[in-house]
Design a protein around this motif. Structure first.
Motif, PDB file in Angstrom:
ATOM      1  N   HIS A  11      35.245  -4.622  12.024  1.00 51.88           N
ATOM      2  CA  HIS A  11      33.839  -4.232  12.266  1.00 51.88           C
ATOM      3  C   HIS A  11      33.044  -5.266  13.064  1.00 51.88           C
ATOM      4  O   HIS A  11      31.957  -4.959  13.538  1.00 51.88           O
ATOM      5  N   GLY A  12      33.513  -6.461  13.128  1.00 56.26           N
ATOM      6  CA  GLY A  12      32.811  -7.501  13.888  1.00 56.26           C
ATOM      7  C   GLY A  12      31.817  -8.272  13.069  1.00 56.26           C
ATOM      8  O   GLY A  12      31.620  -9.465  13.270  1.00 56.26           O
ATOM      9  N   SER A  13      31.159  -7.603  12.126  1.00 58.19           N
ATOM     10  CA  SER A  13      30.205  -8.297  11.232  1.00 58.19           C
ATOM     11  C   SER A  13      30.107  -7.527   9.916  1.00 58.19           C
ATOM     12  O   SER A  13      30.459  -6.329   9.866  1.00 58.19           O
ATOM     13  N   VAL A  14      29.620  -8.215   8.904  1.00 58.62           N
ATOM     14  CA  VAL A  14      29.451  -7.563   7.587  1.00 58.62           C
ATOM     15  C   VAL A  14      28.394  -6.475   7.701  1.00 58.62           C
ATOM     16  O   VAL A  14      28.514  -5.403   7.096  1.00 58.62           O
ATOM     17  N   LEU A  15      27.378  -6.736   8.511  1.00 58.40           N
ATOM     18  CA  LEU A  15      26.291  -5.758   8.668  1.00 58.40           C
ATOM     19  C   LEU A  15      26.836  -4.448   9.243  1.00 58.40           C
ATOM     20  O   LEU A  15      26.509  -3.359   8.758  1.00 58.40           O
ATOM     21  N   ASP A  16      27.695  -4.558  10.270  1.00 57.37           N
ATOM     22  CA  ASP A  16      28.261  -3.333  10.872  1.00 57.37           C
ATOM     23  C   ASP A  16      29.152  -2.598   9.877  1.00 57.37           C
ATOM     24  O   ASP A  16      29.145  -1.363   9.823  1.00 57.37           O
ATOM     25  N   ALA A  17      29.910  -3.365   9.113  1.00 54.88           N
ATOM     26  CA  ALA A  17      30.761  -2.752   8.085  1.00 54.88           C
ATOM     27  C   ALA A  17      29.894  -2.024   7.065  1.00 54.88           C
ATOM     28  O   ALA A  17      30.188  -0.882   6.671  1.00 54.88           O
ATOM     29  N   TYR A  18      28.831  -2.665   6.673  1.00 62.13           N
ATOM     30  CA  TYR A  18      27.912  -2.101   5.682  1.00 62.13           C
ATOM     31  C   TYR A  18      27.302  -0.799   6.215  1.00 62.13           C
ATOM     32  O   TYR A  18      27.256   0.218   5.526  1.00 62.13           O
ATOM     33  N   ARG A  19      26.883  -0.830   7.513  1.00 62.32           N
ATOM     34  CA  ARG A  19      26.263   0.358   8.115  1.00 62.32           C
ATOM     35  C   ARG A  19      27.274   1.511   8.189  1.00 62.32           C
ATOM     36  O   ARG A  19      26.937   2.659   7.901  1.00 62.32           O
ATOM     37  N   SER A  20      28.476   1.160   8.537  1.00 61.32           N
ATOM     38  CA  SER A  20      29.510   2.179   8.676  1.00 61.32           C
ATOM     39  C   SER A  20      29.797   2.848   7.323  1.00 61.32           C
ATOM     40  O   SER A  20      29.885   4.076   7.223  1.00 61.32           O
ATOM     41  N   VAL A  21      29.913   2.026   6.303  1.00 64.18           N
ATOM     42  CA  VAL A  21      30.188   2.558   4.957  1.00 64.18           C
ATOM     43  C   VAL A  21      29.012   3.393   4.461  1.00 64.18           C
ATOM     44  O   VAL A  21      29.193   4.490   3.906  1.00 64.18           O
TER      45      VAL A  21
END
Lengths: 235, 370
Positions: A218-228
Motif C-alpha cells: 500500500h505504500g503507507s499505513v494511511l493508504d492501507a487503512y483507507r483501502s480497508v
C-alpha cells in the motif's frame, strides 16, 4: 506458544456489539500495532486481553491461560489511556503500590530510559500531561511484564517524548516482551515499525498483515487503512 | 492480602493530604462547638408577651413570674384585638388575656405557632406559676384546718398526697445538647464516609486507576474491602473527635466507649451504603445526587433529630428498614443509658454485610463500563 490467542471472540454491551467474531493469534515477542477509529472495538479487545472484562462468546487465551486468572494478570501490564496513576501520590509511591499488587521488585531501568527518574518524588498532580504519560509507560515496564499493552500511550506527548516512548517500547520488545500497541494515529504506527498491524473496523478485525508487506503493498499505513475502510463500507 | 495494600495506600494518601486531614479533624470540632453554642441551653433568649388585664388582681402570681423572667418582655395592650394583632404580625409570641372574674372565667392564651420554642416557654411559665400559686393556697388551707381535723374523733376524709410521684432519670439535668450528642457522633462518623467513597471511586474511573486495578492481579472484592476498611477507620476518627469534644464541653455521656463502638459500626454501615450507591450510579455527579437523595430522608426519618413516636404511621414503618434509625437508637442507649442494645447492633451488622456484599457485586460490574 502464543502470547494471545483469540478464537471467534464476541463482546456485546446490551444491544451494542463491540466485537464480532474476532480471531487473532499473536506470537510471543511480537510487536503488534492495533489501529482503528473510535468505537472500532480495539479498546474492548485489549480489555479482554488484560482480563478487565470477559468476552460474551468465544475463547481467549493469554500466555496459555485464562486472562482473568491472577497468575496470568501478573505477567501482563497495561498503560491505560488516562494513565492510571494516583494524582495525590508521587511517581515513586505509585510504583511501590502497583509493584506490591503485582508482587514484583520494580525494574529501575525504564525510569532512566524515559527520564522519569528526575521527577520520581514529585506528586503526579504537579506533572504535565506528557510527564504523566512517560511515568505511566515507565511504570508498566517496571512491572517486568511478558506482555505490555499500551492504549494510546502517546496522546498529549510532544514529538520528542513520543519518539522516546516508542524507542523504549521497541527496546523492551527486542529483549523479548510482547507488545500490543493501540493507536488511532497512522503516522505513529509507521514510526513504531511494528511486526504486524491489526486494523479494527466496526467491531471486526478488518486487516491483519505484517508491517513490511503492508508497506510494500500500500505504500503507507494511511493508504492501507483507507483501502480497508472502503472495503468494509462496500460490504 | 491485596485488600491491605489498597487500604494502606488509601490511608497513607489520606494522611499525607494535609487539607483532607485538616477537614477531618477540624470539621467535627467546629460542628460540636457550633451545636453546643446553639443547643446547650435551648431556652429562648427574648420573648415578647402581650398582656391585657381585666382581672381584679387574681392573676398577679402569673404576671409577677412573667415580669421577673429576664427573657420575657411584657407589652401591655389596650384591647383583645390589639393583642391578637401583635401575635399575628409576629411582634409577640404570646398574648395573655386575664378577664374580669378570673379564675372563675378562663384566661385566654393566644400564641404564635411559628415560634414553638418561645410560646412553649411562656406557656410553661404561666402554667407553672399558677400551679405553684394553687399549691400554696391549698397548703395554707390545710394548715388552717389541721387543729380542727386533729380534734375530730375520726378523720372524716382521706386526704391524698398533693404530689404522689417521684420523678427519676438515669441522667439528671439533661439538656437538649446532651440528647443531640449521640446522634451527632454517629452522623459525623457516617456522613463523611458515605459521600467521600463515591467521589473517590468515581475519580479512580476518570483517572484510569480503576482500569489498572481491574487489570492487576487482585480480586475486585479486595479493592472493595480495602476501601471499606480505610473509610471506616476515618469514620471512627471523626466519631472519636466528636465524643472527646462533647465531653470537653460538658455533655453528659454515660458511656463514651460504648458510644464510640456504635459510631464505628455506624461508619461501617454507611460506608457500605456509599459503596453500594457509587457502584450503582457509575458517575460521580450521579453518585452524589443519588446518595444525597437517599440519605437526607433517611436522616430526617431516623429519629435522630425528632423522636419517631411523633411521626405518622408510614414514617414509623420506614424507620424499621432505615439503618440510621438503629444507629441513632443504639447511640442514644449507649450514651444516655450506658446500654449496648444487641438487637440494634445485630441489625446494623446485617445492614453492613448486606451493603458490602451488594456493593462488591455491583462494583465488579463497573469493569464493563470502563
Amino acid at each position: 506458544m502464543s502470547a494471545v490467542q483469540a478464537t471467534n471472540l464476541w463482546k456485546e454491551y446490551g444491544r451494542v456489539v463491540a466485537l464480532r467474531s474476532v480471531n487473532v493469534d499473536i506470537d510471543r515477542g511480537e510487536l503488534v500495532a492495533i489501529l482503528g477509529p473510535n468505537g472500532a472495538g480495539k479498546s474492548t479487545f485489549i480489555k479482554i486481553v488484560c482480563g478487565v472484562t470477559r468476552p460474551t462468546r468465544g475463547e481467549i487465551r493469554v500466555l496459555g491461560g485464562d486472562p482473568s486468572d491472577p497468575d496470568i494478570k501478573r505477567r501482563v501490564s497495561i498503560v491505560p489511556q488516562q494513565g492510571g496513576l494516583y494524582l495525590e501520590q508521587t511517581v515513586r509511591e505509585n510504583v511501590r503500590f502497583y509493584a506490591e499488587l503485582y508482587g514484583v521488585e520494580p525494574d529501575e531501568e525504564p525510569f532512566e530510559l524515559l527520564e522519569v527518574h528526575e521527577y520520581m518524588d514529585r506528586r503526579v498532580e504537579h506533572l504535565s500531561g506528557g510527564m504523566r504519560k512517560r511515568a505511566a509507560v515507565a511504570l508498566a515496564l517496571a512491572l517486568r511484564p511478558e506482555i505490555l499493552v499500551l492504549d494510546e500511550p502517546t496522546n498529549e506527548l510532544d514529538p520528542t517524548a513520543r519518539q522516546d516512548v516508542i524507542e523504549a517500547v521497541r527496546e523492551y520488545n527486542e529483549s523479548g516482551t510482547t507488545v500490543l500497541y493501540v493507536s488511532h494515529d497512522v503516522h505513529e504506527v509507521e514510526q513504531l515499525e511494528p511486526d504486524r498491524v491489526l486494523i479494527f473496523l466496526e467491531g471486526r478485525k478488518a486487516l491483519d498483515e505484517p508491517f513490511d508487506r503492508l508497506m510494500s503493498e500500500h505504500g503507507s499505513v494511511l493508504d492501507a487503512y483507507r483501502s480497508v475502510a472502503a472495503q468494509v463500507a462496500g460490504e | 492480602m491485596s485488600w491491605r495494600t489498597i487500604a494502606a495506600r488509601d490511608f497513607k494518601a489520606w494522611v499525607k493530604d494535609r487539607r483532607r486531614v485538616t477537614v477531618t479533624i477540624v470539621t467535627p470540632i467546629v460542628m460540636m462547638i457550633v451545636m453546643y453554642g446553639a443547643f446547650h441551653d435551648v431556652k429562648p433568649t427574648s420573648v415578647n408577651v402581650a398582656i391585657l388585664r381585666h382581672d381584679s388582681g387574681a392573676g398577679d402570681p402569673i404576671v409577677d413570674q412573667l415580669r421577673c423572667d429576664h427573657r420575657i418582655h411584657l407589652i401591655h395592650v389596650k384591647s383583645v384585638r390589639e393583642g391578637r394583632d401583635l401575635v399575628r404580625r409576629g411582634s409577640a409570641s404570646v398574648f395573655l388575656y386575664l378577664p374580669s372574674g378570673f379564675p372563675d372565667r378562663k384566661a385566654t392564651v393566644y400564641y404564635d405557632p411559628t415560634d414553638p420554642m418561645g410560646s412553649r416557654y411562656v406557656l410553661n411559665k404561666i402554667q407553672r406559676s399558677w400551679a405553684r400559686h394553687v399549691a400554696g393556697t391549698v397548703k395554707s388551707s390545710v394548715r388552717r384546718l389541721a387543729p380542727v381535723l386533729k380534734a375530730a374523733p375520726e378523720r372524716p376524709v382521706h386526704v391524698p398526697q398533693f404530689n404522689p410521684f417521684r420523678v427519676q432519670t438515669p441522667v439528671k439535668g439533661m439538656k437538649y445538647f446532651d440528647y443531640l450528642v449521640p446522634g451527632l457522633a454517629v452522623m459525623t462518623a457516617a456522613m463523611g464516609s458515605i459521600f467521600g467513597l463515591g467521589r473517590l471511586m468515581m475519580e479512580e474511573i476518570e483517572l484510569g486507576v480503576a482500569y489498572a486495578l481491574f487489570a492487576a492481579p487482585i480480586r475486585a472484592r479486595d479493592v472493595v474491602i480495602g476501601r471499606f476498611v480505610n473509610m471506616t477507620i476515618w469514620g471512627c476518627v471523626r466519631c472519636a473527635i466528636v465524643v472527646l469534644v462533647a465531653l470537653a464541653l460538658g455533655a453528659k455521656i454515660l458511656h463514651p466507649v460504648l458510644l464510640f463502638l456504635v459510631g464505628a459500626l455506624s461508619a461501617a454501615t454507611m460506608v457500605g451504603l456509599g459503596l453500594l450507591m457509587a457502584s450503582l450510579a457509575g458517575r460521580s455527579e450521579v453518585a452524589e445526587m443519588a446518595t444525597g437523595a437517599v440519605t437526607i430522608p433517611m436522616m430526617f426519618l431516623s429519629g435522630i433529630f425528632m423522636p419517631i413516636s411523633v411521626m405518622p404511621g408510614w414514617a414509623r414503618a420506614f424507620a424499621l428498614i432505615n439503618p440510621m434509625y438503629y444507629m441513632g437508637d443504639a447511640a442514644r442507649k449507649a450514651a444516655l443509658l450506658g446500654y449496648l442494645d444487641p438487637v440494634d447492633l445485630l441489625i446494623l451488622l446485617g445492614f453492613t454485610l448486606g451493603f458490602l456484599a451488594a456493593g462488591s457485586v455491583l462494583y465488579d460490574r463497573v469493569r464493563e463500563y470502563l
